[in-house]
Design an enzyme around this catalytic site. Structure first.
Site, PDB file in Angstrom:
ATOM      1  N   THR A 145      -2.065   4.706   9.975  1.00  0.00           N
ATOM      2  CA  THR A 145      -2.041   3.559   9.196  1.00  0.00           C
ATOM      3  C   THR A 145      -0.824   3.242   9.256  1.00  0.00           C
ATOM      4  O   THR A 145       0.126   3.693   9.078  1.00  0.00           O
ATOM      5  CB  THR A 145      -2.139   3.478   7.938  1.00  0.00           C
ATOM      6  N   GLU A 146      -0.506   2.126   9.494  1.00  0.00           N
ATOM      7  CA  GLU A 146       0.831   1.007   9.903  1.00  0.00           C
ATOM      8  C   GLU A 146       2.044   1.576  11.086  1.00  0.00           C
ATOM      9  O   GLU A 146       2.822   1.719  10.547  1.00  0.00           O
ATOM     10  CB  GLU A 146       1.507   0.831   8.281  1.00  0.00           C
ATOM     11  N   LEU A 147       1.307   2.360  11.707  1.00  0.00           N
ATOM     12  CA  LEU A 147       2.068   3.204  12.911  1.00  0.00           C
ATOM     13  C   LEU A 147       3.276   4.315  11.961  1.00  0.00           C
ATOM     14  O   LEU A 147       4.104   5.201  12.592  1.00  0.00           O
ATOM     15  CB  LEU A 147       2.765   2.273  13.648  1.00  0.00           C
TER      16      LEU A 147
END
Length: 423
Positions: A145-147
């Site tokens: 998630t979100e890198l």
């Protein structure tokens, strides 16, 4: 040969309704279904369907060899199945070409990797199972998630069975290195790291139609020429962006779809090909990358502060994840579904003082109050299932006894059924 590795993030959170204090304990429904349906249908008609149609045509074009990858969050899959199943069908068409890779991520688009290892593990499995169910193949690449990434999180991802991981090409992690290579983990030899080229990635959603940008206008020949002009030994250009860049952030009138259509032919003119993450990761790593602290794709700092950088967010997250073990013990479907949905990072970002992107609340405090009302009701529901007066260890023992009894009853019923059939 230089290759472009396109990874498109497909995510839209459920819309939360205005949930008031007096509703706590009385109303357990937290969502604005009208707003959710309107949003996902708008995304489907203006972005996902036209972009998917273009990509399918590009893949079928014998003159180019176009490939790409998609990371579709669990909440978005659910919404598409309910409100726009034709989008799921179009993704299945893309999957059938063999030129599209689907990437694993935490099902709830959550911060579980930072707050609860068991929850992170469960969400990875749930998402991978759903991707295999829909598209016929288990993912082999992981995108958090979100890198969000650091060395420790990579350990958890590798333990879950994924050794190809996408991360942000943050300057304080890369140092003098270019993002356009395959990298390795400092102490996990099987792990391959693909670093997002954030300047090239951001050109498409954030600068494409910006007339004040020094490189305006963005064209397919200009974009591919920048790649061609990079040092010859730089082989893979990892371009990760939200799929809504096509048709929503950059609307159709800007020429964004024409840009997408033209990219493969312009790339081919310059001897540039396309790849998928799993194919790119077949190359040997040129060096190791070390990230001690969590990084993400967002902002100048490339840290996790947009989601857990202030006291409001920390309070919300600590309250939420305090019941993770109890929720995962329970079998109540509605409770478990809400648990997955309300972990979405977007709700935490609405509380940010530095970047409350996408919010429809008047202030971070308003977003916090609304979310905490929901969390308060959710915690009451969890407590009614498994009271906080009972320790987790005691609950586990009780649940094991109950599950053993259920298994015994099931086996006896099967034996009885067989005996009845033989009479």
């Amino acid at each position: 040969m230089k290759k472009i590795n396109f990874i498109f993030q497909v995510h839209s959170p459920y819309a939360l309704r205005r949930y008031r204090f007096f509703e706590i304990g009385n109303d357990h429904y937290y969502y604005d279904d009208f707003a959710t349906e309107a949003r996902i249908c708008d995304l489907a008609q203006r972005s996902y369907l036209p972009a998917n149609a273009i990509i399918l045509d590009l893949i079928k074009n014998p003159d180019v060899d176009f490939k790409c990858a998609f990371a579709i969050s669990g909440p978005t899959i659910e919404q598409l199945e309910m409100y726009a199943p034709e989008v799921i069908d179009s993704f299945k068409e893309l999957a059938d070409t063999g030129k599209v890779e689907f990437i694993a991520e935490p099902y709830g688009h959550s911060l579980a990797s930072l707050y609860n290892d068991k929850e992170f593990e469960l969400q990875i499995k749930r998402h991978a199972d759903k991707i295999k169910e829909l598209f016929g193949k288990k993912p082999t690449t992981f995108l958090n998630t979100e890198l969000i990434y650091n060395d420790e999180i990579a350990e958890k991802i590798s333990k879950a069975g994924y050794n190809t991981i996408l991360l942000e090409g943050a300057k304080h992690v890369l140092g003098w290195k270019s993002p356009n290579y395959v990298y390795g983990h400092p102490y996990l030899p099987k792990v391959k790291l693909l670093a997002r080229n954030f300047p090239m990635s951001n050109h498409i959603p954030f600068q494409f139609s910006d007339t004040a940008w020094s490189e305006y206008p963005m064209t397919a020949d200009k974009f591919t020429q920048w790649i061609a002009d990079a040092p010859q030994e730089e082989e893979v250009f990892n371009i990760w962006l939200g799929y809504e860049a096509f048709g929503i952030i950059q609307q159709a009138y800007t020429g964004i779809f024409e840009f997408l259509k033209a990219l493969p032919s312009q790339a081919a003119k310059r001897g540039i090909g396309f790849t998928t993450p799993s194919e790119a990761a077949k190359s040997a790593p040129v060096a190791a990358l070390t990230a001690n602290n969590p990084i993400s794709w967002s902002g100048e700092e490339k840290d996790v502060s947009p989601w857990c950088g202030n006291q409001l967010q920390e309070e919300a997250l600590n309250k939420l994840y305090s019941v993770a073990e109890r929720v995962n013990m329970c079998k109540e479907k509605a409770l478990k579904r809400d648990w997955l949905i309300i972990q979405d990072t977007d709700y935490l970002r609405y509380m940010s003082f530095k970047d409350a992107w996408g919010t429809n609340f008047g202030s971070p405090y308003e977003a916090f109050t609304n979310y905490m009302n929901i969390v308060a009701d959710f915690l009451m529901r969890v407590d009614s299932e498994y009271p906080t007066s009972i320790e987790n260890e005691e609950l586990n023992a009780l649940l094991k006894t109950i599950n053993d009894q259920e298994e015994t009853i099931s086996q006896l019923e099967k034996k009885l059924s067989k005996k009845n059939k033989t009479k």
